[in-house]
Motif scaffolding. Structure first.
Motif, mmCIF file in Angstrom:
data_model
loop_
_atom_site.group_PDB
_atom_site.id
_atom_site.type_symbol
_atom_site.label_atom_id
_atom_site.label_comp_id
_atom_site.label_asym_id
_atom_site.label_seq_id
_atom_site.Cartn_x
_atom_site.Cartn_y
_atom_site.Cartn_z
ATOM 1 N N UNK A 50 2.876 3.242 14.283
ATOM 2 C CA UNK A 50 3.488 3.027 12.526
ATOM 3 C C UNK A 50 1.746 3.059 12.345
ATOM 4 N N UNK A 51 1.361 3.525 11.425
ATOM 5 C CA UNK A 51 0.516 3.890 11.233
ATOM 6 C C UNK A 51 -0.401 2.669 10.642
ATOM 7 N N UNK A 52 -0.294 2.801 9.040
ATOM 8 C CA UNK A 52 -0.938 1.569 7.793
ATOM 9 C C UNK A 52 -0.115 -0.272 8.777
ATOM 10 N N UNK A 53 -1.006 -1.160 7.980
ATOM 11 C CA UNK A 53 -0.947 -2.549 8.867
ATOM 12 C C UNK A 53 0.422 -2.466 7.859
ATOM 13 N N UNK A 54 0.260 -2.457 6.718
ATOM 14 C CA UNK A 54 1.820 -2.982 6.398
ATOM 15 C C UNK A 54 2.618 -2.393 6.554
ATOM 16 N N UNK A 55 2.928 -1.461 6.900
ATOM 17 C CA UNK A 55 3.880 -1.279 7.109
ATOM 18 C C UNK A 55 4.513 -1.616 9.026
ATOM 19 N N UNK A 56 3.715 -2.086 9.423
ATOM 20 C CA UNK A 56 3.744 -2.536 10.561
ATOM 21 C C UNK A 56 4.566 -3.752 10.307
ATOM 22 N N UNK A 86 0.745 -0.788 0.022
ATOM 23 C CA UNK A 86 -0.139 0.306 0.749
ATOM 24 C C UNK A 86 1.097 0.759 -0.271
ATOM 25 N N UNK A 87 2.041 1.283 0.461
ATOM 26 C CA UNK A 87 3.093 2.168 0.927
ATOM 27 C C UNK A 87 3.527 2.951 -0.669
ATOM 28 N N UNK A 88 3.828 1.936 -1.441
ATOM 29 C CA UNK A 88 4.308 1.820 -3.003
ATOM 30 C C UNK A 88 3.093 1.567 -4.167
ATOM 31 N N UNK A 89 1.529 1.725 -3.482
ATOM 32 C CA UNK A 89 0.416 2.593 -4.445
ATOM 33 C C UNK A 89 0.851 4.294 -4.137
ATOM 34 N N UNK A 111 4.718 9.379 4.546
ATOM 35 C CA UNK A 111 5.999 9.418 4.470
ATOM 36 C C UNK A 111 6.721 8.659 5.936
ATOM 37 N N UNK A 112 5.657 9.604 7.277
ATOM 38 C CA UNK A 112 6.273 8.720 7.888
ATOM 39 C C UNK A 112 5.903 7.467 8.582
ATOM 40 N N UNK A 113 5.515 7.266 8.412
ATOM 41 C CA UNK A 113 5.339 5.078 8.474
ATOM 42 C C UNK A 113 6.277 4.861 7.765
ATOM 43 N N UNK A 114 6.365 5.336 6.412
ATOM 44 C CA UNK A 114 8.101 4.383 5.722
ATOM 45 C C UNK A 114 9.200 4.658 6.471
ATOM 46 N N UNK A 138 10.521 2.347 9.343
ATOM 47 C CA UNK A 138 10.451 1.794 9.137
ATOM 48 C C UNK A 138 11.800 0.986 9.108
ATOM 49 N N UNK A 139 11.967 2.031 9.061
ATOM 50 C CA UNK A 139 14.377 1.518 9.251
ATOM 51 C C UNK A 139 14.330 3.017 10.388
ATOM 52 N N UNK A 140 13.463 3.776 11.115
ATOM 53 C CA UNK A 140 13.966 4.593 12.319
ATOM 54 C C UNK A 140 13.425 3.436 12.999
ATOM 55 N N UNK A 141 12.508 2.792 13.510
ATOM 56 C CA UNK A 141 12.380 2.426 15.184
ATOM 57 C C UNK A 141 13.050 1.435 14.774
ATOM 58 N N UNK A 142 13.323 0.307 14.072
ATOM 59 C CA UNK A 142 14.816 -0.629 14.120
ATOM 60 C C UNK A 142 15.662 -0.294 14.499
ATOM 61 N N UNK A 143 16.430 0.742 14.294
ATOM 62 C CA UNK A 143 17.417 1.785 14.098
ATOM 63 C C UNK A 143 17.328 2.212 15.747
ATOM 64 N N UNK A 144 16.348 2.101 16.438
ATOM 65 C CA UNK A 144 15.900 2.566 18.142
ATOM 66 C C UNK A 144 15.352 1.342 19.074
ATOM 67 N N UNK A 145 15.761 -0.135 18.563
ATOM 68 C CA UNK A 145 15.262 -0.983 19.244
ATOM 69 C C UNK A 145 15.914 -1.737 19.968
ATOM 70 N N UNK A 146 17.472 -1.312 20.051
ATOM 71 C CA UNK A 146 17.913 -1.219 21.362
ATOM 72 C C UNK A 146 18.724 -0.649 21.855
ATOM 73 N N UNK A 147 19.025 0.234 20.918
ATOM 74 C CA UNK A 147 19.428 1.455 22.280
ATOM 75 C C UNK A 147 18.135 1.796 23.049
#
Length: 334
Positions: A194-200, A37-40, A163-166, A169-178
């Protein structure tokens, strides 16, 4: 009457939206980190910026793209209800459930106030609040159907939530361990913020199947909130009608919201065959992809960059608010 004259005016735009959905599916298959859906949405935004395509998007294709963005969106929202079982929501426990509801309500109210404070026009504060608090672009489409927002009013909120949901995908995993979160806590954080189900799915899957399962249940609990919030908006809209009786009278609860609730109850209490659920999921994804392409095609990037800075600030602040609230809830109920 010629063949061209007999052809429905919405057919070209609908066909292009269907083709875009297929292309988005192919991109998501080739690059699993990119939700379909983000791609769409992104495809719609990109196509609308091509000089040669602009006259078509604003002319011949416009009726079909508008049909996709409104009617197909509503059907997709109804089918989204088949993903939700109230038993899955109940499995979270009262603490997590109530905290998730509180996060949605606080984010919704806080974002709406931010939008008003930054003097965003028309329905934009309400649409951004709905998208960031509940389930992204599909929630924006659902709320737009109730308050009868113009497609142009939906464009910037859809672009922003995408934009924020996309970025998530990169920001949250980077903050996971810190942040010192374990796998399940990370899944909870993703589902709650996170906003969209696909982005989740794209964000939580990096932490494994357990984290993904928790993320989806928490996320779908947020989706359940779509019905009551949209229903309240419908009541407010009817009050405005009474103040201005010359406008058309809106329904108390839109038909597609009734369908959404009925689908949730059916999934909860009926033994629906897996093949039916799988087919409904495929159709729902296809319809939402077509709808989001249509919404993306209404985005004017030049206008967004030059005059949409206030919208961008509101979106980023809303994203930070929901992420912070979700993180606080995790530590409270861990």
């Amino acid at each position: 009457m010629t063949t061209t004259e007999k052809r429905p005016v919405w057919l070209p735009g609908l066909a292009v939206a269907a083709l875009a959905a297929v292309i988005a599916w192919a991109l998501s298959t080739l690059i699993p980190a990119v939700p379909l859906l983000t791609a769409a949405v992104v495809l719609g935004i990109l196509v609308a910026q091509v000089p040669a395509a602009k006259p078509l998007v604003r002319g011949t294709l416009a009726p079909g793209l508008a049909l996709s963005a409104r009617r197909l969106m509503r059907i997709g929202v109804v089918l989204l209800g088949l993903k939700l079982s109230l038993f899955d929501v109940a499995s979270l426990g009262w603490g997590v459930f109530l905290s998730t509801v509180a996060i949605v309500l606080i984010t919704f109210g806080g974002t709406w106030l931010l939008g008003r404070a930054f003097r965003l026009p028309g329905h934009e504060p309400l649409l951004i609040a709905t998208g960031f608090a509940i389930c992204g672009a599909s929630a924006i489409g659902a709320m737009s159907g109730v308050v009868r927002a113009k497609t142009s009013e939906q464009a910037q909120p859809v672009a922003l939530v995408t934009l924020c949901g996309t970025l998530a995908i990169a920001v949250l995993p980077a903050l996971w361990h810190p942040l010192g979160l374990d796998n399940l806590q990370f899944g909870h954080w993703v589902g709650a913020s996170v906003h969209d189900v696909g982005q989740v799915v794209a964000t939580a899957q990096v932490a494994g199947g357990g984290a993904l399962a928790v993320a989806l249940v928490v996320k779908l609990t947020r989706v359940v909130m779509l019905a009551p919030i949209v229903a309240v908006a419908g009541v407010v809209e009817r009050r405005r009608f009474r103040a201005n009786p010359e406008s058309s009278r809106p329904p108390l609860v839109p038909l597609f919201v009734v369908g959404f609730i009925a689908a949730i109850l059916a999934r909860t209490f009926l033994d629906i065959p897996d093949v039916v659920l799988a087919t409904a999921d495929t159709v729902q994804t296809a319809l939402l992809a077509m709808a989001l392409f249509g919404l993306g095609a209404a985005v004017d990037v030049k206008k967004l960059v030059t005059t949409g800075w206030r919208t961008l600030v509101v979106g980023l602040l809303s994203w930070a608010l929901i992420a912070a609230l979700a993180l606080a809830a995790i530590h409270l109920f861990s």
